[in-house]
Design a protein around this motif. Structure first.
Motif, PDB file in Angstrom:
ATOM      1  N   PHE A 120       0.840  -1.195   0.000  1.00 25.86           N
ATOM      2  CA  PHE A 120       0.000   0.000   0.000  1.00 25.86           C
ATOM      3  C   PHE A 120       0.882   1.255   0.000  1.00 25.86           C
ATOM      4  N   MET A 121       1.967   1.210   0.761  1.00 25.62           N
ATOM      5  CA  MET A 121       2.887   2.348   0.801  1.00 25.62           C
ATOM      6  C   MET A 121       3.479   2.601  -0.579  1.00 25.62           C
ATOM      7  N   ARG A 122       3.794   1.542  -1.310  1.00 22.39           N
ATOM      8  CA  ARG A 122       4.329   1.682  -2.667  1.00 22.39           C
ATOM      9  C   ARG A 122       3.280   2.284  -3.607  1.00 22.39           C
ATOM     10  N   ILE A 123       2.048   1.783  -3.516  1.00 22.02           N
ATOM     11  CA  ILE A 123       0.965   2.274  -4.368  1.00 22.02           C
ATOM     12  C   ILE A 123       0.724   3.757  -4.115  1.00 22.02           C
ATOM     13  N   ASN A 124       0.755   4.151  -2.859  1.00 16.59           N
ATOM     14  CA  ASN A 124       0.453   5.537  -2.496  1.00 16.59           C
ATOM     15  C   ASN A 124       1.473   6.524  -3.049  1.00 16.59           C
ATOM     16  N   LYS A 125       2.658   6.018  -3.455  1.00 14.94           N
ATOM     17  CA  LYS A 125       3.697   6.895  -3.993  1.00 14.94           C
ATOM     18  C   LYS A 125       3.630   7.032  -5.517  1.00 14.94           C
ATOM     19  N   ILE A 126       2.771   6.239  -6.161  1.00 15.14           N
ATOM     20  CA  ILE A 126       2.575   6.381  -7.601  1.00 15.14           C
ATOM     21  C   ILE A 126       1.742   7.642  -7.845  1.00 15.14           C
ATOM     22  N   ARG A 127       2.137   8.426  -8.812  1.00 18.20           N
ATOM     23  CA  ARG A 127       1.419   9.669  -9.067  1.00 18.20           C
ATOM     24  C   ARG A 127      -0.037   9.376  -9.419  1.00 18.20           C
ATOM     25  N   PRO A 128      -0.979  10.097  -8.806  1.00 23.07           N
ATOM     26  CA  PRO A 128      -2.405   9.838  -9.027  1.00 23.07           C
ATOM     27  C   PRO A 128      -2.821   9.853 -10.486  1.00 23.07           C
ATOM     28  N   ASN A 129      -2.242  10.762 -11.293  1.00 25.64           N
ATOM     29  CA  ASN A 129      -2.620  10.800 -12.710  1.00 25.64           C
ATOM     30  C   ASN A 129      -2.173   9.537 -13.441  1.00 25.64           C
ATOM     31  N   GLN A 130      -1.062   8.924 -12.975  1.00 22.47           N
ATOM     32  CA  GLN A 130      -0.622   7.653 -13.543  1.00 22.47           C
ATOM     33  C   GLN A 130      -1.611   6.551 -13.200  1.00 22.47           C
ATOM     34  N   LEU A 131      -2.024   6.508 -11.939  1.00 21.54           N
ATOM     35  CA  LEU A 131      -2.988   5.494 -11.521  1.00 21.54           C
ATOM     36  C   LEU A 131      -4.287   5.613 -12.314  1.00 21.54           C
ATOM     37  N   LYS A 132      -4.749   6.827 -12.463  1.00 15.04           N
ATOM     38  CA  LYS A 132      -6.001   7.044 -13.192  1.00 15.04           C
ATOM     39  C   LYS A 132      -5.883   6.560 -14.630  1.00 15.04           C
ATOM     40  N   ALA A 133      -4.742   6.837 -15.262  1.00 18.77           N
ATOM     41  CA  ALA A 133      -4.528   6.405 -16.647  1.00 18.77           C
ATOM     42  C   ALA A 133      -4.442   4.881 -16.740  1.00 18.77           C
ATOM     43  N   LEU A 134      -3.789   4.256 -15.751  1.00 20.69           N
ATOM     44  CA  LEU A 134      -3.627   2.800 -15.769  1.00 20.69           C
ATOM     45  C   LEU A 134      -4.964   2.078 -15.640  1.00 20.69           C
ATOM     46  N   TYR A 135      -5.902   2.687 -14.933  1.00 24.37           N
ATOM     47  CA  TYR A 135      -7.186   2.024 -14.684  1.00 24.37           C
ATOM     48  C   TYR A 135      -8.305   2.457 -15.619  1.00 24.37           C
ATOM     49  N   LYS A 136      -7.976   3.231 -16.636  1.00 27.98           N
ATOM     50  CA  LYS A 136      -9.042   3.760 -17.494  1.00 27.98           C
ATOM     51  C   LYS A 136      -9.807   2.665 -18.237  1.00 27.98           C
ATOM     52  N   ASN A 137      -9.164   1.516 -18.472  1.00 28.08           N
ATOM     53  CA  ASN A 137      -9.828   0.419 -19.193  1.00 28.08           C
ATOM     54  C   ASN A 137     -10.390  -0.655 -18.265  1.00 28.08           C
ATOM     55  N   TYR A 138     -10.417  -0.375 -16.961  1.00 26.23           N
ATOM     56  CA  TYR A 138     -10.846  -1.384 -15.999  1.00 26.23           C
ATOM     57  C   TYR A 138     -12.113  -0.984 -15.243  1.00 26.23           C
ATOM     58  N   GLN A 139     -12.838   0.005 -15.741  1.00 27.97           N
ATOM     59  CA  GLN A 139     -13.918   0.580 -14.952  1.00 27.97           C
ATOM     60  C   GLN A 139     -15.064  -0.394 -14.661  1.00 27.97           C
ATOM     61  N   ASN A 140     -15.176  -1.448 -15.426  1.00 23.82           N
ATOM     62  CA  ASN A 140     -16.280  -2.396 -15.213  1.00 23.82           C
ATOM     63  C   ASN A 140     -15.877  -3.605 -14.378  1.00 23.82           C
ATOM     64  N   THR A 141     -14.650  -3.616 -13.885  1.00 24.34           N
ATOM     65  CA  THR A 141     -14.167  -4.771 -13.119  1.00 24.34           C
ATOM     66  C   THR A 141     -13.508  -4.311 -11.822  1.00 24.34           C
ATOM     67  N   ILE A 142     -14.059  -4.744 -10.703  1.00 25.42           N
ATOM     68  CA  ILE A 142     -13.498  -4.382  -9.405  1.00 25.42           C
ATOM     69  C   ILE A 142     -12.313  -5.289  -9.078  1.00 25.42           C
ATOM     70  N   GLN A 143     -11.218  -4.686  -8.640  1.00 23.12           N
ATOM     71  CA  GLN A 143     -10.053  -5.434  -8.192  1.00 23.12           C
ATOM     72  C   GLN A 143      -9.816  -5.140  -6.715  1.00 23.12           C
ATOM     73  N   TRP A 144      -9.222  -6.120  -6.015  1.00 21.06           N
ATOM     74  CA  TRP A 144      -9.086  -6.021  -4.566  1.00 21.06           C
ATOM     75  C   TRP A 144      -7.628  -5.905  -4.147  1.00 21.06           C
ATOM     76  N   PHE A 145      -7.387  -4.979  -3.233  1.00 16.46           N
ATOM     77  CA  PHE A 145      -6.113  -4.896  -2.530  1.00 16.46           C
ATOM     78  C   PHE A 145      -6.327  -5.490  -1.141  1.00 16.46           C
ATOM     79  N   ASN A 146      -5.522  -6.488  -0.799  1.00 15.04           N
ATOM     80  CA  ASN A 146      -5.719  -7.221   0.451  1.00 15.04           C
ATOM     81  C   ASN A 146      -4.640  -6.882   1.463  1.00 15.04           C
ATOM     82  N   VAL A 147      -5.043  -6.548   2.678  1.00 15.31           N
ATOM     83  CA  VAL A 147      -4.075  -6.239   3.728  1.00 15.31           C
ATOM     84  C   VAL A 147      -4.292  -7.186   4.908  1.00 15.31           C
ATOM     85  N   SER A 148      -3.233  -7.904   5.260  1.00 12.17           N
ATOM     86  CA  SER A 148      -3.272  -8.817   6.411  1.00 12.17           C
ATOM     87  C   SER A 148      -2.898  -8.034   7.663  1.00 12.17           C
TER      88      SER A 148
END
Length: 398
Positions: free
Chosen positions: A159-187
């Motif tokens: 999660f710490m690594r993800i939080n350091k990715i620039r938000p505009n990059q994240l938004k661009a990476l997920y632009k083709n995934y809007q109909n599919t939910i993906q899960w981040f799991n934290v133990s």
């Protein structure tokens, strides 16, 4: 009466699809890989041909390193008096080499090959903590660019690594995934570690701000001494800091005498969790991973395990293994069961080695009693009884 191949395949798929919402399988297993698994098993055991595509999901270990695991080693070697979390004292991966990992170029090659041959889902996990693999952001971004549904399991470092990715990059990476939910799991290994919960909360804020198709799941291991107050505290914090789902997993230990791993039993917790599940809502789901393991053990009573046909399991050396419980280097006191010393170059090579592994893997002491492959193995074994190819395959074991 034996059905012809096409008739049998139609009946198999129809029967299997009808079971998606039943208790025969874990829902996640069917939702992710049902059709691909059926096509693979149909090709091998009904048509006697090798599939031209990989299983739909790849479980990839990025590293053997985990700071919790290092903490356990230091504690047991009396280098520090700090008590590690009880989850980590029984970790199955405690003997794995802390420094084991592949170079970034190799991991990227594995991901590219998997996607090229029809792979659909990538699950980043490991004998260590995937977020402590320093090139984790590169792996994560490449997987999304390749069109892979990408999820991970972490104690918080990812999660710490993800939080350091620039938000505009994240938004661009997920632009083709809007109909599919993906899960981040934290133990959650430390209920009182507010920092980890705050890291999760930061990720949730990014998800909401940029409308990303992501949800967060927290998980808690249930021990013999886990009590209702701890369960309530876990649920309260999970909801407060932004999890969409809170899940429970029975913890297990290694039995030195019987050379098996067994889940801890706790009938009182079973009743508590079932009541909590019944009160969950769409906004905050309370779920569990095979809660019935708290009550009894499943026993293996089938001749082969279909695990490598349903999912690829690659350890932190790049080796293909039989399943998630046999992929790590010296996992617990159980020897790994490796199908291939390197990542297979193509599906044909992989499935030939997978079948050989299925024939040789007959020592069920390697398995966790209560493995979630139990129902799947029974189901596929029973459905293939009319296949002559499958019967010839089984005769090779004898």
């Amino acid at each position: 009466m034996t059905l012809r191949n096409n008739e049998m395949r139609t009946k198999i798929i129809a029967d299997n699809n009808n079971k998606i919402n039943s208790s025969v399988f874990d829902n996640a297993f069917l939702q992710r890989s049902n059709q691909v698994a059926m096509d693979i098993i149909t090709s091998i055991f009904l048509k006697n041909t090798l599939p031209s595509f990989f299983p739909s999901e790849l479980q990839l270990d990025l590293t053997g390193y985990c700071s919790y695991k290092k903490q356990v080693q230091n504690f047991k070697q009396h280098k520090t008096g700090k008590q590690p979390p009880k989850d980590c004292l029984n970790c199955s991966y405690k003997q794995a080499d802390l420094h084991t990992h592949l170079p970034i170029t190799k991991n990227l090659s594995i991901i590219n090959s998997f996607a090229h041959f029809g792979g659909r889902q990538l699950f980043l996990t490991g004998g260590g903590e995937p977020g402590e693999y320093k090139e984790f952001p590169q792996i994560f971004k490449m997987a999304l660019k390749q069109g892979l549904l990408t999820e991970f399991n972490s104690w918080g470092a990812a999660f710490m690594r993800i939080n350091k990715i620039r938000p505009n990059q994240l938004k661009a990476l997920y632009k083709n995934y809007q109909n599919t939910i993906q899960w981040f799991n934290v133990s959650i290994h430390e209920l009182n570690n507010e920092h980890i919960f705050q890291v999760v909360q930061e990720t949730r804020k990014i998800i909401e701000k940029y409308n990303l198709p992501l949800k967060i799941r927290t998980s808690m291991l249930l021990h013999p001494d886990t009590n209702k107050a701890e369960i309530n505290n876990f649920l309260k914090k999970s909801k407060k800091y932004g999890a969409a789902m809170a899940s429970f997993k029975p913890a297990y230990s290694f039995d030195e005498q019987q050379k098996t791993r067994k889940f801890f039993k706790n009938e009182a917790l079973y009743s508590i969790i079932k009541d909590k599940e019944a009160s969950s809502t769409p906004q905050f789901i309370i779920n569990s991973n095979r809660l019935d393991r708290l009550l009894y053990d499943y026993r293996m009573n089938f001749p082969v395990c279909f695990a490598p046909l349903l999912k690829m399991h690659i350890n932190s050396l790049g080796q293909a293994a039989m399943c998630c419980d046999t992929k790590d280097i010296s996992q617990g006191n159980i020897k790994p069961f490796i199908l291939s010393s390197t990542f297979p170059e193509n599906p044909g090579e992989y499935f030939l080695k997978a079948q050989k592994g299925m024939l040789c893997f007959t020592d069920w002491r390697k398995c966790v009693q209560g493995c979630n492959m139990f129902e799947a193995n029974n189901y596929y074994h029973n459905m293939l009884q009319g296949s002559e190819v499958y019967q010839r395959f089984l005769r090779k074991i004898k």
